[in-house]
Design a protein around this motif. Structure first.
Motif, short mmCIF file in Angstrom:
data_model
loop_
_atom_site.label_atom_id
_atom_site.label_comp_id
_atom_site.label_asym_id
_atom_site.label_seq_id
_atom_site.Cartn_x
_atom_site.Cartn_y
_atom_site.Cartn_z
N ILE A 14 1.02 -1.31 0.00
CA ILE A 14 0.25 -0.12 -0.19
C ILE A 14 0.97 1.11 -0.14
N LYS A 15 0.58 2.06 -0.89
CA LYS A 15 1.30 3.55 -1.00
C LYS A 15 0.42 4.43 -0.58
N GLY A 16 0.84 5.56 0.16
CA GLY A 16 -0.13 6.98 0.42
C GLY A 16 0.85 8.06 -0.37
N ASN A 17 0.32 8.61 -1.16
CA ASN A 17 0.94 9.90 -1.78
C ASN A 17 0.19 11.14 -1.75
N ILE A 18 0.80 12.23 -1.71
CA ILE A 18 0.11 13.58 -1.74
C ILE A 18 0.68 13.92 -2.93
N GLY A 19 -0.06 14.11 -4.06
CA GLY A 19 0.41 14.43 -5.21
C GLY A 19 1.30 13.36 -5.92
N GLU A 20 2.42 13.87 -6.36
CA GLU A 20 3.39 12.85 -6.67
C GLU A 20 4.55 12.49 -5.65
N THR A 21 4.29 13.02 -4.41
CA THR A 21 5.14 12.87 -3.44
C THR A 21 4.87 11.54 -2.40
N ASN A 22 5.69 10.57 -2.10
CA ASN A 22 5.25 9.36 -1.59
C ASN A 22 5.31 9.68 -0.16
N SER A 23 4.27 9.31 0.63
CA SER A 23 4.23 9.82 2.17
C SER A 23 4.52 8.47 3.21
N PHE A 24 3.87 7.36 2.45
CA PHE A 24 4.09 6.21 3.24
C PHE A 24 4.30 4.94 2.47
N ASP A 25 5.02 3.98 2.82
CA ASP A 25 4.98 2.54 2.23
C ASP A 25 4.49 1.59 3.02
N VAL A 26 3.47 0.61 2.77
CA VAL A 26 3.32 -0.36 3.73
C VAL A 26 2.95 -1.67 3.06
N LYS A 27 3.56 -2.68 4.13
CA LYS A 27 3.58 -3.99 3.51
C LYS A 27 2.74 -4.94 4.79
#
Length: 147
Positions: free
Chosen positions: A128-141
């Motif tokens: 799972i990825k969380g982005n604000i626009g093109e900026t990656n805020s968090f990555d989850v497995k």
């Protein structure tokens, strides 16, 4: 490690911390700085790996960071990341799947009113990825086991 009254492991966790200058948000003490000695803790777990990069992610939803989601520093509270992640599935999913492990990489601060686009590979393990626009805020497995 968090155990129940019978000594059974409930949760294991590890983290890396650093200290930032409040005004500039620049690193002043880094755990990766070779000149600073870290301190090992009793029964310390190894540091977690980075969430692997996955190309084929599908859009799940957008979520806005609300006032009640932020901590005293004005950032998304760490427990809210877990809530956001869990909310991408409904209760029927969790009737069939039990979470075995969650690995989170915090890459960029989330603040009040940020609009987060959440993506998933919809597989097990789930990336799972969380982005604000093109900026990656968090990555989850998230690794699940069938009930």
């Amino acid at each position: 490690v968090l155990e129940d009254e019978n000594g059974n492991k409930l949760i294991e966790a590890s983290s890396t911390w650093l200290v930032l200058y409040n005004e500039t948000r620049k690193v002043c003490i880094s755990p990766f700085d070779k000149d600073i000695e870290g301190e090992d803790q009793v029964d310390q777990l190894p540091l977690a790996d980075k969430v692997e990069h996955v190309e084929d992610l599908s859009f799940v939803e957008e979520r806005k960071v609300r006032y009640n989601d932020i901590d005293l520093n004005g950032h998304l509270n760490n427990t809210k990341y877990i809530e956001y992640i869990l909310d991408i599935h409904d209760s029927n999913f969790y009737k069939e799947h039990e979470i075995r492990e969650i690995l989170i990489n915090y890459n960029h601060e989330l603040k009040d009113n940020d609009l987060i686009s959440i993506y998933s590979n919809k597989q097990n393990p789930e990336i799972i990825k969380g982005n604000i626009g093109e900026t990656n805020s968090f990555d989850v497995k998230v690794t699940y086991i069938k009930k």
